[in-house]
Write a protein that holds these residues in place. Structure first.
Motif, short mmCIF file in Angstrom:
data_model
loop_
_atom_site.label_atom_id
_atom_site.label_comp_id
_atom_site.label_asym_id
_atom_site.label_seq_id
_atom_site.Cartn_x
_atom_site.Cartn_y
_atom_site.Cartn_z
N ASP A 1 13.71 48.96 103.16
CA ASP A 1 13.92 50.00 104.17
C ASP A 1 12.75 50.96 104.11
OD1 ASP A 1 14.45 51.76 102.03
OD2 ASP A 1 16.59 51.39 102.15
N LEU A 2 12.80 52.04 104.85
CA LEU A 2 11.66 52.96 104.94
C LEU A 2 11.23 53.51 103.58
CD1 LEU A 2 12.46 55.02 108.16
CD2 LEU A 2 10.74 53.25 107.86
N GLU A 3 12.18 53.71 102.67
CA GLU A 3 11.85 54.25 101.35
C GLU A 3 11.02 53.27 100.52
OE1 GLU A 3 15.16 54.49 102.54
OE2 GLU A 3 14.67 56.49 103.25
N ASN A 4 11.00 51.99 100.89
CA ASN A 4 10.25 50.98 100.15
C ASN A 4 8.80 50.83 100.62
OD1 ASN A 4 13.29 49.51 100.47
ND2 ASN A 4 12.50 49.89 98.43
N ILE A 5 8.46 51.47 101.73
CA ILE A 5 7.09 51.36 102.26
C ILE A 5 6.14 52.15 101.36
CG2 ILE A 5 5.56 51.90 104.20
CD1 ILE A 5 7.93 51.33 106.04
N ILE A 6 5.05 51.48 100.94
CA ILE A 6 4.10 52.13 100.03
C ILE A 6 2.74 52.37 100.69
CG2 ILE A 6 5.20 51.29 97.94
CD1 ILE A 6 3.04 49.08 97.83
N ASP A 7 2.46 51.70 101.82
CA ASP A 7 1.16 51.86 102.48
C ASP A 7 1.32 51.61 103.97
OD1 ASP A 7 -1.80 52.18 102.35
OD2 ASP A 7 -1.76 50.13 103.10
N VAL A 8 0.67 52.44 104.79
CA VAL A 8 0.72 52.32 106.24
C VAL A 8 -0.69 52.41 106.79
CG1 VAL A 8 1.56 53.40 108.37
CG2 VAL A 8 3.01 53.38 106.36
N THR A 9 -1.02 51.48 107.70
CA THR A 9 -2.28 51.56 108.44
C THR A 9 -1.93 51.70 109.91
OG1 THR A 9 -3.36 50.12 106.83
CG2 THR A 9 -4.48 50.42 108.95
N VAL A 10 -2.50 52.71 110.54
CA VAL A 10 -2.20 53.02 111.93
C VAL A 10 -3.46 52.80 112.76
CG1 VAL A 10 -1.44 54.82 113.53
CG2 VAL A 10 -0.56 54.78 111.19
N PHE A 11 -3.32 52.05 113.85
CA PHE A 11 -4.43 51.80 114.77
C PHE A 11 -4.12 52.53 116.07
CE2 PHE A 11 -3.86 48.22 111.95
CZ PHE A 11 -5.13 48.04 111.44
N LEU B 1 7.28 47.55 99.01
CA LEU B 1 7.63 46.98 97.72
C LEU B 1 9.12 46.66 97.79
CD1 LEU B 1 6.72 46.28 94.88
CD2 LEU B 1 7.25 48.62 94.22
N VAL B 2 9.46 45.39 97.88
CA VAL B 2 10.84 44.97 98.09
C VAL B 2 11.60 45.03 96.76
CG1 VAL B 2 12.34 43.11 98.90
CG2 VAL B 2 10.13 43.49 99.99
N PRO B 3 12.77 45.68 96.76
CA PRO B 3 13.55 45.74 95.53
C PRO B 3 14.06 44.37 95.11
CG PRO B 3 14.81 46.62 97.38
CD PRO B 3 13.42 46.30 97.89
N GLN B 4 14.16 44.17 93.80
CA GLN B 4 14.64 42.89 93.26
C GLN B 4 16.12 42.95 92.98
OE1 GLN B 4 12.75 40.00 92.56
NE2 GLN B 4 11.21 41.02 93.80
N PHE C 1 8.63 60.05 107.37
CA PHE C 1 8.00 60.05 106.05
C PHE C 1 7.65 61.47 105.62
CE2 PHE C 1 6.80 55.89 107.88
CZ PHE C 1 7.42 55.07 106.95
N ASN C 2 7.86 61.74 104.33
CA ASN C 2 7.52 63.03 103.73
C ASN C 2 6.08 62.99 103.26
OD1 ASN C 2 7.12 64.90 101.48
ND2 ASN C 2 9.29 65.34 101.70
N ALA C 3 5.30 64.01 103.56
CA ALA C 3 3.88 64.05 103.18
C ALA C 3 3.69 63.98 101.67
CB ALA C 3 3.22 65.30 103.75
N GLU C 4 4.62 64.52 100.89
CA GLU C 4 4.48 64.55 99.43
C GLU C 4 4.93 63.26 98.76
OE1 GLU C 4 6.25 68.02 97.73
OE2 GLU C 4 5.38 69.32 99.26
#
Length: 72
Positions: A11-21, A69-72, A39-42
């Motif tokens: 889910d959104l909390e698992n996203i570790i990197d975003v690239t925006v075009f 990063l998908v939880p196991q 997303f929180n800036a901190e």
């Protein structure tokens, strides 16, 4: 309209990197307002924003690629 498809169990909390075009960097401020609703800036993912000449579909103004990063 914002749509998410997390078929791998993340889910959104698992996203570790975003690239925006962005086709037009004049849209950055508006995009940033929407991005900050999710997303929180901190504590949110790292982000890179890139200006591009065009995207594959002429109707697209923005494309977002993310890594989670998908939880196991």
């Amino acid at each position: 309209m914002v749509q998410f498809n997390f078929s791998a169990g993340a889910d959104l909390e698992n996203i570790i990197d975003v690239t925006v075009f962005l086709v037009d960097m004049q849209d950055y401020a508006k995009f940033n307002q929407v991005y900050n609703q999710y997303f929180n800036a901190e504590t949110g993912p790292t982000r890179t924003t890139v200006a591009v000449h065009q995207l594959p579909n002429p109707n697209l103004l923005i494309e977002i690629k993310s890594t989670a990063l998908v939880p196991q």
